[in-house]
Scaffold this motif. Structure first.
Motif, PDB file in Angstrom:
ATOM      1  N   ILE A 111      28.729  67.421  22.651  1.00 15.06           N
ATOM      2  CA  ILE A 111      29.532  68.736  23.024  1.00 15.06           C
ATOM      3  C   ILE A 111      28.609  69.529  24.128  1.00 15.06           C
ATOM      4  N   GLY A 112      29.347  69.770  25.159  1.00 14.74           N
ATOM      5  CA  GLY A 112      28.527  70.451  26.201  1.00 14.74           C
ATOM      6  C   GLY A 112      29.287  71.780  26.722  1.00 14.74           C
ATOM      7  N   ILE A 113      28.489  72.897  26.793  1.00 13.25           N
ATOM      8  CA  ILE A 113      29.166  74.088  27.358  1.00 13.25           C
ATOM      9  C   ILE A 113      28.629  74.685  28.480  1.00 13.25           C
ATOM     10  N   ALA A 114      29.288  75.378  29.414  1.00 15.01           N
ATOM     11  CA  ALA A 114      29.091  75.565  30.525  1.00 15.01           C
ATOM     12  C   ALA A 114      29.467  77.043  30.930  1.00 15.01           C
ATOM     13  N   ASN A 160      34.584  85.126  35.820  1.00  7.74           N
ATOM     14  CA  ASN A 160      33.583  84.257  35.079  1.00  7.74           C
ATOM     15  C   ASN A 160      34.479  83.878  33.892  1.00  7.74           C
ATOM     16  N   GLY A 161      33.755  82.918  33.155  1.00  8.14           N
ATOM     17  CA  GLY A 161      34.251  82.290  32.021  1.00  8.14           C
ATOM     18  C   GLY A 161      33.397  81.189  31.555  1.00  8.14           C
ATOM     19  N   ILE A 162      33.845  80.271  30.714  1.00  5.89           N
ATOM     20  CA  ILE A 162      32.893  79.453  29.998  1.00  5.89           C
ATOM     21  C   ILE A 162      33.810  78.259  29.545  1.00  5.89           C
ATOM     22  N   GLN A 163      33.155  77.169  29.714  1.00  2.33           N
ATOM     23  CA  GLN A 163      33.955  75.745  29.470  1.00  2.33           C
ATOM     24  C   GLN A 163      33.259  75.130  28.279  1.00  2.33           C
ATOM     25  N   TRP A 166      37.727  73.238  26.274  1.00  2.00           N
ATOM     26  CA  TRP A 166      38.117  74.376  26.059  1.00  2.00           C
ATOM     27  C   TRP A 166      37.693  75.280  27.235  1.00  2.00           C
ATOM     28  N   VAL A 167      38.469  76.300  27.602  1.00  2.00           N
ATOM     29  CA  VAL A 167      38.124  77.163  28.495  1.00  2.00           C
ATOM     30  C   VAL A 167      38.441  78.655  28.089  1.00  2.00           C
ATOM     31  N   VAL A 168      37.188  79.437  28.088  1.00  2.00           N
ATOM     32  CA  VAL A 168      37.663  80.916  28.205  1.00  2.00           C
ATOM     33  C   VAL A 168      37.376  81.696  29.386  1.00  2.00           C
TER      34      VAL A 168
END
Ligand SMILES: Cc1cc2nc3c(=O)[nH]c(=O)nc-3n(C[C@H](O)[C@H](O)[C@H](O)COP(=O)(O)OP(=O)(O)OC[C@H]3O[C@@H](n4cnc5c(N)ncnc54)[C@H](O)[C@@H]3O)c2cc1C
Ligand code: FES
Ligand code: FES
Lengths: 792, 286, 162
Positions: free
Chosen positions: A462-465, A646-649, A668-670
């Motif tokens: 799992i990776g987030i950015a 901005n956001g996060i994936q 996923w993208v916010v």
């Protein structure tokens, strides 16, 4: 509809924010798109090019005699014939202090500077005949030593990538705060890494296409050009060929994808124009896929060394980054090849409170295809380096990836905020996005599943950015550097005699849905349905001049322009209605195709009646009445130089640790792009962008051998992301409108691309963590993963 | 990417095709599905005087059983190979391999005969022909001859057919009781040519390997029988130790070339992994 | 050398004289002005040129026009005008399963053929059927959704005839 409904609907801008479908899409679904590659004009000739087979060499002789005799051939041109008609172009800008690049012209003159450099142009009745003749052009080139690797190119005795260069360094800059060294000296933890980001390219499904049509009798040049920036090309064609701007018309009809690739100047388009000017006949050039790979700009190609300092609690203190961007033999025109690296060093650490920073950028020439701006300029690199290091730090500290980011992002209540690299953020929402993503992906459940599967030898990661995206650019981008690239956009909105609306606008459509959102925005200003607003784009003769499509401006700048033009026309209509109805315009409003009473919503007269009277019975209006029913507005952002979003994936992957094959399971993208004008279109921009980020993370790479030959320059060998390998993408939103505009919209076109790759990179590294293996190069090929795992 | 000019002749019969080829003095190229020939023309890698289209020749079509041998006409399209019930039952490996060949639309045109004649070492069907110990029915001016698959594939794009000879059909030996087939490949994207692939045909009797043939593709200049691995397996119980022995034996069987994007050592590694998985699968299938 | 060929295109009988080297895609685009068939690679790798030949999807860039002599060809224009793909078109439109539109016609031809062969495909089967169709704009998910929705709608229309 009740009066009450009308009233509130009008107040609430009923169409902005709705998922309107794209009317123009219907044409494409019926096979009725009209692309430049479809255009056929009377007496049109087809162009094909003879290209350098080697990366560097001196032209000894070009013999075109046999080619000229080949069936169907009308003319064969070399540099001697075409270049004198065109003022050379040089890809430098003043605000990139002391950058250098050699001047360019249409065809190679004495030296060839990359494999694919056009040397001769054949014009024939059909493309097949033109290609036949290309095979008959005798080209004698003495091969020279090519600069292939950027590091080697910087050594003192390296050959120069282009004539006239003192060194292969195009540009260098350093950005630093006062206390970087102290931050590293006092840090509890320092994590570091060397990263390599491969070259890739746009591979728009429709290749670059142009039909240049010069009519000597009227001295009119019309260029049908598959581009995203028609006004920029109008200016370029006029200036470089010495034509009057008003007699240069650039039309961009349907464009089969562009993504930044179709806003640069290319030799072949200039050749088509030059040939048409010479022959007085339409000249068509459609790049075939092989030509695309060796002439469309490539992107990225970075080598980055970076380190990050943290205190004992995991607070990021500083980053130090050294980026080398490798750009080909020239800097591109008119936007340069430096903007990419410039954004890389300025976007490092952007989501975080990090107080100190040093970024060094070197932009280096080599004998390959030019690299330049492509979707999400610089973002994926900055984001990848930052987020890979943050994950490393989290592992070092034994902190969860969400937790370390929660500790470091700029808090949502801390704006306005100025980053260590000097960017001013009006208002971002990292904390809200982090929280929303965690829910959306059900993070804790995924971690539990990951642990259970690992027991069974299945390695998921799992990776987030988090990311920050630059949108709505003002003149700070190019204009201040002397480039004739418009930071403003223009719209002309008219009410037709039958009460419908037409809007001609400078922002352009390549399928993002620009025309649809403009129709929604204008509709809301004029109280009509979006279907009643016909939007015209992409023709310099019929639309006002502006920036068109680059760096995420369609909604934020184009939308604001349309809104202001719409309001201006609204004012005109109400003034006229006031005169006709003998009412105070302030008491009137527009709704449902009518002038209504602003208070009660009662219909007073249809817009069609206004149109009829203004057009056919102006004699009945008072003397000074303005019956033009046309409003123009031009808008350029003036508050912040850019609006950041901005956001996060997040990415979930499974790595086959025996074969090195990565499967993307979900993404996923916010995203926070400010005011959402059309949620359907926003989500599809994000999805497309994500896949354009995942492609280069796993598959896409322009491979070169040691002589500077691209070795996979066909669609059979260059791996684009396809349906089977791409994941489903879940999207969530946070809405933080900008106060810089009335509309409050920011851009969204590049958000997906910015962080998708590193989300996958972090996920793969998470999957590999039980093996203490780590990958820091994209694309993450099976070979590279196996190497990281020590299998090779 | 437009082809150079050429003539086009639609052959009426094998004899007509052979005759036409001869009359063109080495300047003719046979055209089956055209999905390898046409790209090579648009890339201008070859410039034949004429294409001789084989698609109208009845003798090259049809799938039939003759004395237990399955005869697959050379013009059988990949999609038919995937869907035909006789191929599924009597040449199961082809059935398993067909969905891995390119993409659906290409399978509607590409032919098994074209694939075998082209002898691309990265192609699936040549390896399947090897594993099935199939025979090729080849027509020339001197009549028709049969060539064993083992003798057919000589080198990259090179077969035992003389220039101008025509592959009429593929003949697959009768199915034996206990025959099982497994096929897989490691490809980067669905439909891509594989990094490594293998076709395995075996007879497993009470947990023992009574007979086995293993053919790899994308591991060198031609599809390759893994003789040493087969020997390690033949007669042995299909357990972890045997599988490991077969995997090590592969080193003697395969001689992949070193390429920048795929060093020989990596291909060998992938071949071992794939073989291990296929044999494991065989154990559960048999 | 040119050759006379006769074929049926979108139900119309066509007779033309062509060079053997002309691909079916160029023939449709240049001779018949059926420009809905697009060219993205001219080597079978992108799917932009898919048409139905004898009812099956094929790459028009890899078929010579002379090979199509005597055959029936249907292009996006024919499928659209006959109404055969009206529901697919509506689903693509509703789901915004296209952006620039360049891949769209090939996608529609392939989707139409897929649903003919397999009226109730799984999502993975839809992705597999599209494995040779490149789209640079959408990221594919919306296309898969639109085909999925069409299949479901057709199934429910059969179950509950109007
Ligand atoms: C994008 C793409 C992806 C592909 N991916 C794969 C893949 O993953 N795996 C794979 O195996 N293939 C793949 N192929 C190749 C495809 O399967 C070819 O169609 C096939 O290999 C050749 O078959 P054909 O009928 O098209 O032959 P053609 O192209 O017509 O002919 C191929 C060669 O064989 C000769 N020939 C043909 N038939 C005969 C005959 N009966 N007797 C003698 N000579 C003959 C021809 O002269 C020519 O030299 C791909 C093709 C494309 C365009
Ligand atoms: S143009 Fe035919 S597959 Fe790409
Ligand atoms: S919509 Fe542009 S390529 Fe698919």
């Amino acid at each position: 509809m009740t009066l009450q409904d009308t009233n509130t609907a009008a107040a609430r801008a009923p169409h902005i924010g709705q998922a309107h479908r794209r009317q123009t899409a219907r044409r494409h679904l019926a096979g009725r798109g009209r692309f430049v590659s479809d255009i056929v004009l009377p007496r049109m000739l087809h162009a094909a090019f003879v290209r350098s087979p080697m990366a560097r060499g001196r032209i000894v002789e070009i013999d075109t005699r046999d080619a000229e005799q080949s069936p169907g051939v009308v003319r064969v041109f070399t540099a001697r014939d075409l270049n004198p008609s065109c003022k050379p172009w040089t890809g430098t800008l003043d605000h990139f202090a002391s950058m250098v690049s050699a001047p360019q012209n249409i065809l190679a003159e004495e030296e060839v500077l990359w494999a694919g450099h056009p040397v001769a142009m054949v014009l024939a009745r059909t493309r097949a005949e033109a290609e036949d003749a290309c095979e008959l052009v005798m080209l004698d080139i003495e091969e020279g030593e090519a600069c292939v690797d950027g590091h080697a190119a910087l050594s003192g005795d390296a050959p120069r990538a282009a004539p006239g260069l003192d060194s292969n360094l195009c540009f260098q800059t350093v950005l630093e705060t006062m206390a970087v060294d102290a931050a590293f000296a006092g840090a509890a933890h320092v994590v570091e890494g060397d990263f390599t980001f491969g070259r890739h390219t746009a591979v728009t499904l429709e290749p670059r296409s142009v039909v240049a049509d010069f009519d000597a009798a009227s001295e009119q040049l019309t260029v049908h050009h598959g581009t995203q920036t028609p006004y920029q090309f109008q200016d370029i064609y006029a200036r470089h060929f010495g034509l009057s701007e008003s007699r240069v018309r650039v039309i961009a009809p349907d464009v089969g994808g562009s993504f930044g690739m179709k806003l640069h100047l290319y030799n072949e388009e200039m050749a088509a124009v030059a040939a048409s000017l010479k022959l007085g006949r339409p000249v068509k050039f459609v790049a075939d896929r092989l030509e695309s790979f060796v002439s469309d700009i490539h992107a990225r190609d970075h080598k980055v060394s970076a380190r990050m300092a943290l205190d004992a609690e995991g607070t990021i203190l500083a980053m130090e980054v050294d980026d080398m961007t490798q750009i080909g033999a020239f800097s591109t025109y008119p936007r340069t090849s430096v903007a990419e690296g410039n954004q890389v060093v300025r976007l490092m650490g952007a989501p975080y409170r990090m107080p100190d920073y040093r970024g060094r950028l070197s932009v280096v020439f080599q004998n390959k295809v030019q690299t330049s701006q492509y979707r999400a300029v610089g973002h994926p690199i900055a984001c990848a380096v930052t987020e890979a290091l943050v994950d490393k730090a989290a592992a070092r500290l034994g902190v969860d990836p969400f937790e370390i980011r929660a500790r470091n992002v700029v808090p949502d209540d801390a704006y306005p905020f100025v980053s260590a690299t000097g960017y001013s953020f009006e208002k971002l929402s990292h904390e809200a996005c982090l929280a929303k993503l965690r829910d959306l992906m059900d993070y804790d459940a995924l971690r539990a599943e990951q642990a259970a599967l690992r027991e069974r030898g299945i390695y998921r990661g799992i990776g987030i950015a988090p990311f920050v995206e630059i949108t709505n650019p003002g003149a700070a981008f190019y204009g201040v550097g002397g480039a004739r690239i418009s930071a403003q956009d223009g719209a002309v909105v008219r009410l037709t005699p039958s009460g419908e609306v037409q809007c001609a606008i400078s922002v352009t459509e390549q399928g993002q849905g620009t025309e649809t959102i403009i129709s929604q925005i204008v509709a809301d200003q004029l109280g009509v349905a979006p279907e009643q607003v016909k939007v015209t784009t992409g023709d310099t003769d019929t639309t006002p001049s502006g920036g068109a499509t680059w760096a995420c401006r369609g909604a934020g700048i184009g939308g604001e322009t349309a809104l202001r033009a719409g309001r201006k026309l609204q004012g005109q209509i109400l003034a006229l209605a006031g005169q006709i109805l003998q009412s105070d315009p302030a008491d009137l409003a527009l709704a449902d195709g009518h002038v209504v009473d602003a208070q009660s919503g009662t219909r007073r007269m249809p817009l069609a009646e206004i149109g009829r009277i203004a057009t056919y019975r102006p004699d009945t209006l008072p003397e000074a009445a303005d019956n033009s029913l046309t409003a123009a507005e031009h808008f350029a952002p003036s508050g912040y130089p850019f609006d950041f979003t901005n956001g996060i994936q997040a990415s979930l992957v499974e790595v086959d640790v025996e074969t090195g094959i990565v499967r993307l399971l979900k993404h996923w993208v916010v995203e926070d792009c400010g005011r959402i004008i059309n949620p359907l279109l926003v989500d599809e921009q994000i999805r497309g962008g994500v896949v354009q980020g995942l492609g280069p993370a796993l598959f896409e790479e322009c491979l070169y051998d040691e002589t500077g030959q691209m070795t996979n320059a066909s669609l059979a060998d260059y791996l684009v992301p396809m349906a089977c390998e791409m994941p489903d993408i879940v999207i969530g939103h946070v809405e933080t409108p900008t106060n810089d505009t009335i509309l409050g919209a920011k851009g969204v076109g590049e958000a997906g691309t910015a962080a998708a790759g590193v989300a996958a990179l972090n996920a793969v590294n998470d999957a590999l963590s039980p093996f203490k293996a780590e990958i820091r190069q994209t694309p993450m090929t099976p070979l590279r993963i196996l190497a990281a795992l020590g299998h090779v | 990417m437009k082809s150079p000019a050429f003539d086009y002749i639609r052959a009426r019969s094998v004899a007509h095709a052979l005759e036409t080829y001869r009359s063109l003095d080495g300047e003719g190229v046979y055209l089956a599905g055209g999905h390898s020939v046409v790209p090579s023309l648009t890339l201008r890698l070859q410039a034949p005087a004429a294409l001789i289209d084989l698609s109208g020749i009845d003798a090259l079509t049809g799938i039939s059983l003759d004395d237990g041998w399955l005869r697959i006409g050379a013009m059988t399209r990949h999609a038919e190979v995937a869907a035909d019930p006789m191929i599924r039952d009597h040449a199961h490996l082809f059935h398993l391999a067909a969905p891995h060949v390119a993409h659906p639309a290409i399978r509607n045109r590409g032919t098994i005969g074209g694939s075998l004649s082209l002898a691309d070492p990265a192609s699936e069907f040549p390896a399947v022909a090897l594993a099935l110990r199939a025979e090729m029915e080849v027509a020339g001016h001197d009549g028709v001859r049969r060539v064993k698959a083992d003798d057919f594939f000589l080198d990259i794009y090179e077969t035992a057919m003389d220039p101008g000879e025509i592959l009429q059909a593929i003949l697959v030996p009768p199915v034996r009781a206990g025959d099982v087939a497994v096929f897989d490949e490691l490809a980067r994207r669905r439909g891509d040519y594989a990094m490594v692939g293998a076709a395995v045909q075996a007879m497993v009797d009470a947990g023992r390997v009574a007979d086995i043939s293993i053919a790899f593709f994308s591991v060198g200049n031609k599809p390759t029988r893994a003789g040493a691995a087969e020997s390690a397996l033949r007669g042995a119980r299909l357990d972890d130790a045997t599988i490991a022995a077969a995997q090590s034996a592969l080193d003697a069987d395969l001689d992949p070339s070193d390429e920048p994007q795929m060093p020989a050592s990596v291909r060998r590694h992938l071949a071992r992994v794939l073989l291990g998985r296929l044999l494991g699968h065989l154990g559960t299938t048999a | 050398m040119t050759m006379d060929i006769e074929l049926t295109v979108n139900g119309e009988h066509v007779r033309e004289s062509v060079e053997p080297r002309m691909s079916l895609a160029d023939f449709l685009r240049e001779r018949l002005q059926l420009t809905g068939t697009h060219l993205g690679c001219e080597m079978g790798a992108c799917g932009a040129c898919l048409v139905l030949l004898g009812g099956k999807p094929v790459h028009a860039c890899l078929v010579l026009a002379v090979q199509a002599a005597g055959e029936t060809v249907e292009t996006i224009e024919g499928l659209s005008e006959s109404g055969a793909i009206a529901d697919l078109q509506a689903a693509f439109h509703d789901r915004n399963a296209l952006q620039c539109g360049f891949c769209t016609t090939g996608m529609m031809v392939n989707a139409h053929a897929l649903l003919g062969d397999n009226p109730a495909p799984e999502r993975a089967e839809i992705r597999d059927a599209l494995s040779g169709n490149y789209c640079r704009c959408t990221g594919y998910e919306a296309i898969v959704d639109a085909i999925d929705a069409t299949a479901r709608k057709r199934a429910s229309d059969v179950e509950a005839p109007a």
